[in-house]
Design an enzyme around this catalytic site. Structure first.
Site: not given
Ligand code: PNS
Length: 163
Positions: A18, A42, A93, A131
């Protein structure tokens, strides 16, 4: 005013992978907002305060400039609009990331047509890193010193091993 981008994620916890993406984003754009998702369905291992604190310390220790670390709730597309962000910057990745990331990028574009998603290919060194892998290794007593920033290593281990 320069270009602002957002590096979004759960950062549970932040890894060297990150941090590498955040660092590279600061070299391409003027202002980088690291947006840490608060309302994770989660259940996160680390609290939002811990996750923000870890990133803040890692960024300071690596002397990465023009970074702001914040928690956010709700839709990322709305938050990006609120902050006048040009793009989301994410690390990609492997093939396994692609389908989910592609779906998210298209959804965010639908929700906020002004917003781009920029994917940076992960540093080869961190190709395998996540993570959840870090948490698994640390909780089983393995060495994660190569995987997380040095300045937060002990705090992460302490929390995961309850020592
Ligand atoms: O590190 P992660 O868990 O892959 O990050 C995921 C993240 C935070 C980028 C994603 O869950 C997110 O954008 N959540 C906010 C809610 C949202 O906007 N959902 C619609 C996006 S498709």
């Amino acid at each position: 005013m320069g270009r602002t981008v957002i590096c979004p994620g759960s950062f549970d916890p932040v890894t060297r992978g990150h941090l590498d993406i955040i660092d590279r984003a600061t070299k391409m754009f003027d202002h980088v907002i690291v947006a840490v998702l608060c309302n994770l369905s989660k259940k996160p291992t680390f609290t939002i305060e811990e996750r923000i604190d870890f990133i803040t310390r890692a960024v300071q220790s690596a002397e990465i400039k023009n970074v702001e670390v914040v928690g956010f709730e709700g839709l990322l597309a709305d938050y990006a609009r609120e902050r006048n962000a040009t793009a989301l910057v994410k690390g990609l990745r492997a093939v396994s990331d692609f389908e989910y990331e592609f779906q998210m990028a298209l959804t965010n574009k639908k929700l906020n047509p002004e917003l781009e998603t920029v994917f940076l290919t992960t540093n080869q060194q961190y190709m395998f890193l996540s993570s959840s892998i870090v948490k698994q290794i640390a909780s089983l007593g393995g060495d994660i010193s190569g995987f997380v920033p040095e300045c937060i290593h002990d705090d992460i281990c302490k929390r995961l091993t309850n020592k």
